[in-house]
Design a protein around this motif. Structure first.
Motif, PDB file in Angstrom:
ATOM      1  N   GLY A 191     -20.590 -16.395  53.295  1.00 44.13           N
ATOM      2  CA  GLY A 191     -21.228 -17.533  54.117  1.00 44.13           C
ATOM      3  C   GLY A 191     -22.534 -16.603  54.587  1.00 44.13           C
ATOM      4  N   VAL A 192     -23.294 -17.761  54.000  1.00 46.15           N
ATOM      5  CA  VAL A 192     -24.223 -17.024  55.173  1.00 46.15           C
ATOM      6  C   VAL A 192     -24.762 -18.400  56.306  1.00 46.15           C
ATOM      7  N   ALA A 193     -25.092 -18.875  56.489  1.00 48.99           N
ATOM      8  CA  ALA A 193     -25.568 -20.514  57.632  1.00 48.99           C
ATOM      9  C   ALA A 193     -24.861 -21.206  57.394  1.00 48.99           C
ATOM     10  N   PHE A 194     -24.329 -21.542  58.400  1.00 51.95           N
ATOM     11  CA  PHE A 194     -23.451 -23.262  58.741  1.00 51.95           C
ATOM     12  C   PHE A 194     -23.967 -23.520  59.703  1.00 51.95           C
ATOM     13  N   ILE A 195     -23.806 -25.091  60.165  1.00 49.51           N
ATOM     14  CA  ILE A 195     -23.715 -25.846  60.497  1.00 49.51           C
ATOM     15  C   ILE A 195     -23.040 -26.920  61.114  1.00 49.51           C
ATOM     16  N   ASP A 196     -22.426 -27.165  62.525  1.00 48.42           N
ATOM     17  CA  ASP A 196     -21.273 -28.143  62.366  1.00 48.42           C
ATOM     18  C   ASP A 196     -22.028 -30.207  62.799  1.00 48.42           C
ATOM     19  N   GLY A 197     -20.937 -30.447  62.892  1.00 48.18           N
ATOM     20  CA  GLY A 197     -21.435 -31.877  64.049  1.00 48.18           C
ATOM     21  C   GLY A 197     -22.153 -32.042  65.165  1.00 48.18           C
ATOM     22  N   GLU A 198     -22.455 -31.345  65.500  1.00 50.43           N
ATOM     23  CA  GLU A 198     -22.937 -31.090  67.302  1.00 50.43           C
ATOM     24  C   GLU A 198     -23.928 -30.241  66.972  1.00 50.43           C
ATOM     25  N   GLY A 199     -24.021 -30.127  65.889  1.00 46.15           N
ATOM     26  CA  GLY A 199     -25.963 -29.159  65.991  1.00 46.15           C
ATOM     27  C   GLY A 199     -25.527 -27.306  66.389  1.00 46.15           C
ATOM     28  N   ALA A 200     -24.370 -27.311  65.734  1.00 44.68           N
ATOM     29  CA  ALA A 200     -24.073 -25.426  66.548  1.00 44.68           C
ATOM     30  C   ALA A 200     -24.186 -24.752  65.470  1.00 44.68           C
ATOM     31  N   ARG A 201     -25.726 -23.424  65.845  1.00 42.28           N
ATOM     32  CA  ARG A 201     -25.731 -22.823  63.648  1.00 42.28           C
ATOM     33  C   ARG A 201     -24.392 -21.030  63.738  1.00 42.28           C
ATOM     34  N   ASN A 202     -23.945 -20.984  62.490  1.00 39.48           N
ATOM     35  CA  ASN A 202     -24.260 -19.711  62.855  1.00 39.48           C
ATOM     36  C   ASN A 202     -24.656 -18.642  61.516  1.00 39.48           C
ATOM     37  N   TYR A 203     -24.442 -17.781  61.320  1.00 44.08           N
ATOM     38  CA  TYR A 203     -25.293 -17.508  60.763  1.00 44.08           C
ATOM     39  C   TYR A 203     -24.492 -15.694  60.450  1.00 44.08           C
ATOM     40  N   ASP A 204     -24.708 -15.179  59.010  1.00 45.30           N
ATOM     41  CA  ASP A 204     -23.731 -13.923  59.193  1.00 45.30           C
ATOM     42  C   ASP A 204     -25.560 -13.015  59.361  1.00 45.30           C
TER      43      ASP A 204
END
Length: 132
Positions: free
Chosen positions: A47-60
């Motif tokens: 996994g590299v980068a993610f965004i959820d339905g609320e717009g919160a982001r997560n990155y490796d």
């Protein structure tokens, strides 16, 4: 027809930039966890980068500060803006959306740890090569 379609991959020199795009075939694409994975030859998909339905982001950790994931609602397109690219970023990049059964568990949010097995909708991938 694949549910997701990536584009934008290319060959660049170290320090260069690229923007990947992912178009979904359904309107509710962004209501749940979506994101980008990559897979280098001989390595597991990560996994590299993610965004959820609320717009919160997560990155490796390997891309934090260099990559930015965004979603353009008007066009229903997920982007991955990549800067200061390094040879170790070379991989096939895939767009993915959370499995339908996990959407019931997590709602609009991403799982705490995002494994490839948790994602049930994939594109065909777009190649990014970073070399001098």
């Amino acid at each position: 027809q694949a549910p997701l379609l990536e584009s934008g991959g290319n060959s660049v020199q170290p320090g260069g930039s690229l923007t990947l795009s992912c178009t979904a075939s359904w309107d509710t694409f962004s209501e749940h966890c979506i994101g980008w994975f990559r897979q280098a030859p001989g390595k597991a998909r990560e996994g590299v980068a993610f965004i959820d339905g609320e717009g919160a982001r997560n990155y490796d950790n390997s891309v934090r500060g260099r990559f930015t994931v965004t979603y353009e609602r008007a066009k229903n397109i997920l982007y991955l803006d990549m800067r200061d690219l390094k040879p170790e970023d070379t991989a096939m990049y895939y767009c993915a959306a959370l499995r339908e059964d996990l959407r019931e568990d997590y709602g609009r949010y991403c799982p705490g740890r995002r494994h490839a097995d948790d994602f049930g909708y994939w594109g065909q991938g777009t190649q990014v090569t970073v070399s001098s």
